[in-house]
Design an enzyme around this catalytic site. Sequence first.
Site, PDB file in Angstrom:
ATOM      1  N   ASN A   1      -5.184   4.515 -12.332  1.00 52.95           N
ATOM      2  CA  ASN A   1      -6.129   5.534 -11.863  1.00 52.95           C
ATOM      3  C   ASN A   1      -6.848   6.014 -13.118  1.00 52.95           C
ATOM      4  O   ASN A   1      -6.546   7.060 -13.686  1.00 52.95           O
ATOM      5  CB  ASN A   1      -5.395   6.692 -11.174  1.00 52.95           C
ATOM      6  CG  ASN A   1      -4.759   6.243  -9.871  1.00 52.95           C
ATOM      7  OD1 ASN A   1      -5.284   5.373  -9.176  1.00 52.95           O
ATOM      8  ND2 ASN A   1      -3.618   6.835  -9.531  1.00 52.95           N
TER       9      ASN A   1
ATOM     10  N   TRP B   1      -1.590   6.638   5.997  1.00 56.91           N
ATOM     11  CA  TRP B   1      -1.127   5.875   4.826  1.00 56.91           C
ATOM     12  C   TRP B   1      -0.509   4.532   5.193  1.00 56.91           C
ATOM     13  O   TRP B   1      -0.396   3.644   4.345  1.00 56.91           O
ATOM     14  CB  TRP B   1      -0.131   6.708   4.009  1.00 56.91           C
ATOM     15  CG  TRP B   1      -0.796   7.828   3.276  1.00 56.91           C
ATOM     16  CD1 TRP B   1      -0.904   9.114   3.682  1.00 56.91           C
ATOM     17  CD2 TRP B   1      -1.507   7.737   2.030  1.00 56.91           C
ATOM     18  NE1 TRP B   1      -1.628   9.844   2.765  1.00 56.91           N
ATOM     19  CE2 TRP B   1      -2.009   9.030   1.728  1.00 56.91           C
ATOM     20  CE3 TRP B   1      -1.756   6.706   1.136  1.00 56.91           C
ATOM     21  CZ2 TRP B   1      -2.749   9.305   0.578  1.00 56.91           C
ATOM     22  CZ3 TRP B   1      -2.494   6.984  -0.013  1.00 56.91           C
ATOM     23  CH2 TRP B   1      -2.978   8.253  -0.285  1.00 56.91           C
TER      24      TRP B   1
ATOM     25  N   GLU C   1      19.984   1.086  -1.380  1.00 61.22           N
ATOM     26  CA  GLU C   1      19.327   0.679  -0.129  1.00 61.22           C
ATOM     27  C   GLU C   1      20.130   1.170   1.071  1.00 61.22           C
ATOM     28  O   GLU C   1      19.567   1.657   2.054  1.00 61.22           O
ATOM     29  CB  GLU C   1      19.209  -0.853  -0.090  1.00 61.22           C
ATOM     30  CG  GLU C   1      18.601  -1.391   1.189  1.00 61.22           C
ATOM     31  CD  GLU C   1      18.600  -2.919   1.243  1.00 61.22           C
ATOM     32  OE1 GLU C   1      19.475  -3.544   0.600  1.00 61.22           O
ATOM     33  OE2 GLU C   1      17.736  -3.479   1.927  1.00 61.22           O
TER      34      GLU C   1
ATOM     35  N   GLU D   1      10.015   4.554  -8.808  1.00 68.10           N
ATOM     36  CA  GLU D   1       9.301   5.556  -8.004  1.00 68.10           C
ATOM     37  C   GLU D   1       9.976   5.805  -6.658  1.00 68.10           C
ATOM     38  O   GLU D   1      10.256   6.945  -6.293  1.00 68.10           O
ATOM     39  CB  GLU D   1       7.857   5.096  -7.794  1.00 68.10           C
ATOM     40  CG  GLU D   1       7.064   6.041  -6.915  1.00 68.10           C
ATOM     41  CD  GLU D   1       5.643   5.566  -6.660  1.00 68.10           C
ATOM     42  OE1 GLU D   1       5.219   4.554  -7.256  1.00 68.10           O
ATOM     43  OE2 GLU D   1       4.965   6.212  -5.845  1.00 68.10           O
TER      44      GLU D   1
ATOM     45  N   ASP E   1       4.385  -1.103  -0.922  1.00 66.08           N
ATOM     46  CA  ASP E   1       4.275  -0.352  -2.175  1.00 66.08           C
ATOM     47  C   ASP E   1       5.657  -0.094  -2.776  1.00 66.08           C
ATOM     48  O   ASP E   1       6.142   1.033  -2.745  1.00 66.08           O
ATOM     49  CB  ASP E   1       3.564   0.983  -1.895  1.00 66.08           C
ATOM     50  CG  ASP E   1       3.168   1.707  -3.168  1.00 66.08           C
ATOM     51  OD1 ASP E   1       3.321   1.117  -4.242  1.00 66.08           O
ATOM     52  OD2 ASP E   1       2.709   2.857  -3.071  1.00 66.08           O
TER      53      ASP E   1
ATOM     54  N   GLU F   1      -6.960   3.940  -2.635  1.00 66.18           N
ATOM     55  CA  GLU F   1      -6.476   5.310  -2.797  1.00 66.18           C
ATOM     56  C   GLU F   1      -7.527   6.223  -3.414  1.00 66.18           C
ATOM     57  O   GLU F   1      -7.243   6.996  -4.333  1.00 66.18           O
ATOM     58  CB  GLU F   1      -5.175   5.315  -3.614  1.00 66.18           C
ATOM     59  CG  GLU F   1      -4.096   4.474  -2.959  1.00 66.18           C
ATOM     60  CD  GLU F   1      -2.729   4.556  -3.611  1.00 66.18           C
ATOM     61  OE1 GLU F   1      -2.642   4.800  -4.820  1.00 66.18           O
ATOM     62  OE2 GLU F   1      -1.732   4.362  -2.881  1.00 66.18           O
TER      63      GLU F   1
ATOM     64  N   GLU G   1       1.710   9.293 -14.579  1.00 62.98           N
ATOM     65  CA  GLU G   1       1.839   9.202 -13.121  1.00 62.98           C
ATOM     66  C   GLU G   1       3.164   8.509 -12.812  1.00 62.98           C
ATOM     67  O   GLU G   1       3.443   7.423 -13.317  1.00 62.98           O
ATOM     68  CB  GLU G   1       0.660   8.409 -12.530  1.00 62.98           C
ATOM     69  CG  GLU G   1       0.756   8.280 -11.029  1.00 62.98           C
ATOM     70  CD  GLU G   1      -0.594   8.308 -10.317  1.00 62.98           C
ATOM     71  OE1 GLU G   1      -1.616   8.613 -10.941  1.00 62.98           O
ATOM     72  OE2 GLU G   1      -0.596   8.019  -9.102  1.00 62.98           O
TER      73      GLU G   1
HETATM   74  C1  GCV Z   1      -1.094   4.695  -9.860  1.00 62.81           C
HETATM   75  C2  GCV Z   1       1.484   4.168  -5.321  1.00 62.81           C
HETATM   76  C3  GCV Z   1       1.861   5.277  -6.247  1.00 62.81           C
HETATM   77  C4  GCV Z   1       0.650   5.784  -7.025  1.00 62.81           C
HETATM   78  C5  GCV Z   1       0.043   4.601  -7.764  1.00 62.81           C
HETATM   79  C6  GCV Z   1      -0.321   3.528  -6.755  1.00 62.81           C
HETATM   80  C7  GCV Z   1      -0.840   2.274  -7.414  1.00 62.81           C
HETATM   81  O1  GCV Z   1       0.674   4.633  -4.307  1.00 62.81           O
HETATM   82  O2  GCV Z   1       2.447   6.303  -5.539  1.00 62.81           O
HETATM   83  O3  GCV Z   1       1.075   6.767  -7.904  1.00 62.81           O
HETATM   84  O4  GCV Z   1      -1.085   5.000  -8.497  1.00 62.81           O
HETATM   85  O5  GCV Z   1       0.827   3.158  -6.028  1.00 62.81           O
HETATM   86  O6  GCV Z   1      -0.055   1.362  -7.602  1.00 62.81           O
HETATM   87  O7  GCV Z   1      -2.006   2.226  -7.748  1.00 62.81           O
END
Ligand code: GCV
Length: 710
Positions: free
Chosen positions: A235, A572, A541, A423, A395, A316, A192
């Site tokens: 997850n 969200w 940034e 990410e 996040d 989530e 992920e």
């Molecule tokens: C593993 C964000 C990411 C998800 C991640 C989540 C988390 O939403 O996009 O991919 O899931 O954070 O930290 O649990």
Amino acid sequence: MTSIRTIRAALRFASVLTLFCTVALAQLSRIETGTEAWLRYPALTAQAAQSYQSLPSHIVMFGDSGSLKTAEQELVRGVAQMLGETLQEDGRSSPQNAIVLGTLSQLHVMVPALHPAQELRSDGYWLKATKIHGSRSLIVAAANDRGVLYGVFALLSKMARGESLAHIDEVQQPYAPVRWVNQWDNLDGRIERGYGGPSIFFSDGKVRSDLMRAGEYARLLASIGINGCTINNVNAAPGVLEDSFIAQVGRIADVFRPWGVQLSLSVDLSSPKVMGGLETFDPLDPRVGEWWRKKVDEIYQHIPDFGGFVVKADSEGRLGPSTYGRTPADAANVIARALKPHGGVVFYRAFVYNHHLDWNDLKNDRAKAAYDNFHPLDGAFDDNVIIQIKNGPIDFQVREPASPLFAGLHRTNESIELQITQEYTGQQRHLCSLVPMWKEVLNFDMRINGNATPVKDLVAGRVFHRPVGGFVGVANVGMDADWLGSPLAMANLYGFGRLAWDPQLSAERIVEEWTRLTFGSDPLVVKTVSAMQLSSWNIYESYTGPLGAGTLTNITGNHFDPGPESSEENGWGQWHRADHVGIGMDRTVATGTGYIGQYPAEVQKLFEPLNRCPDNLLLFFHHVPYTYVLHSGKTVIQHVYDSHYDGADRARDFIAQWQTLSGHIDQERYSDILARLQYQAGEAVVWRDAICNWIYRLSGIPDAKSRVGK
Ligand code: GCV
């Protein structure tokens, strides 16, 4: 007896031969793929090697644990590669003219008079050049065997960077006991948010048969003091706790163990029901407690040094204790009690929030969720539970304030979760060094009760004298030769480890160390690469999300492309609230969501008054008209325009800076990185134009420099 000796001699010969071949291959056919990362140990120039002429020629080792043997092998390997000399491991016990490896207590049996300046804590080490009975020795002593391994890595790093060892007398101690990484690897081999190839642990629902990369990863982690790794996605697939799978996972623990890296697993809280056959996973049901106890006992049979569990629940779409009206403390404690007799811990993630928020309600605020959920439970968690808190309240955006929850737990262990994985910061395709960002959050002073209480001290358990806590980095190394899909991104993995070990280190020092180890010590290379890394977060940034508006990425899609509209009109909660008049989230106590009220009083005073709020977080805390004038003297809208143009220009300048290094580093990495920087420069223009045109369309206010909307 004779046959045992013969076998030992044969094994010894085989290991020397293997080492010789490895070193020879590395030196002869050096193709720079990035695999060796910062552990390249290149042959030193004759001049540099002179400093180590008086390095003892023997190794004396007290003890024979796996970590000590690894330390010894690493030392032999590093010295062979850098100096072309083979250290003798001849089983001698006299510490004269030797590099002495062992715990301090073992050393004292031999040489009672030697003492470091401070008492060594667990994993801490002491490097000391000394004379024993008139001949030179170099001591690598530690509180435990893992510390000896860390000391050896530190010694080799110094040699690779040309630091003298002649008079060394240095104690290094970790800032906190927890220095872990979380990999988000799925059992099918995908990762992920993975940008460096498939998993090094799993493939097709099984543990990979070849775990060579997993062992190499553990070596990299150990070299920067990381002592734990959670191998699967938060997850979590419940199948990870199947009996047959646990046995497979034991093989990964076996390749971690010599490097002092503890293995841990992410678990799904509903496991007792969905794979355990119970009709419930209610944490207060005694059958559930018993299920966890048996499961944990089984794990420890396979993995005696198992570290513990990471839990993502009620987040989530993951099931959690709320299913039964229970709290995170109920859920964490039932697992913690199963782990306690074995010394294991539970990391319970504070990333618990409702992703179906009503976006029309201006009082709703996702940023408040972690504090709202966990602050009322302070003191309710067992001593082997650690609340794992993301650095900011949303996040991993390009800029967020430090989460107020760091200051909201006084009777609970905590750790900070930093994302090494880029990410929202360019996905390892854009150069973006996160070390300066992490420094800011770790140094952020929460001023609890008016005292200096920086985040780094809170998470390390130093403020409220907590038994355990520290630093967790989300990493996504994969099967790609260069681990993260980009050689430059490895500076973030290195930087995380160094900060977890010592958050007092400056960003400049960390980046320079990494550059020297990765590319060598040519002054032009060190200066150029360090400068590029250190400016890169600020540049990223400025063309993606200035003034604290968040990364304006496509949040419902790939988290990479510009997509400012995707933040709004959904549940969200990554809202920036841009409309025709203004932009920003009003999080004030007076008129907004009240989020600022979660901080200690002195911090509230910094963010609540509009005229005091720092420009770089303005839109995180306040909704203002586009014409609002910043401390810098510019209007918000003009700042957004200028920042994007400036950022894109500076991203393009990276290319020219890199081109000055042609001929100064190997062709493989030179060309690879040049191509990446060219791509980034193009992407920065895409970002610039997308955001500037979007905000121009919304506001109708032209760019004073007439660049936008043409
Ligand atoms: C593993 C964000 C990411 C998800 C991640 C989540 C988390 O939403 O996009 O991919 O899931 O954070 O930290 O649990």
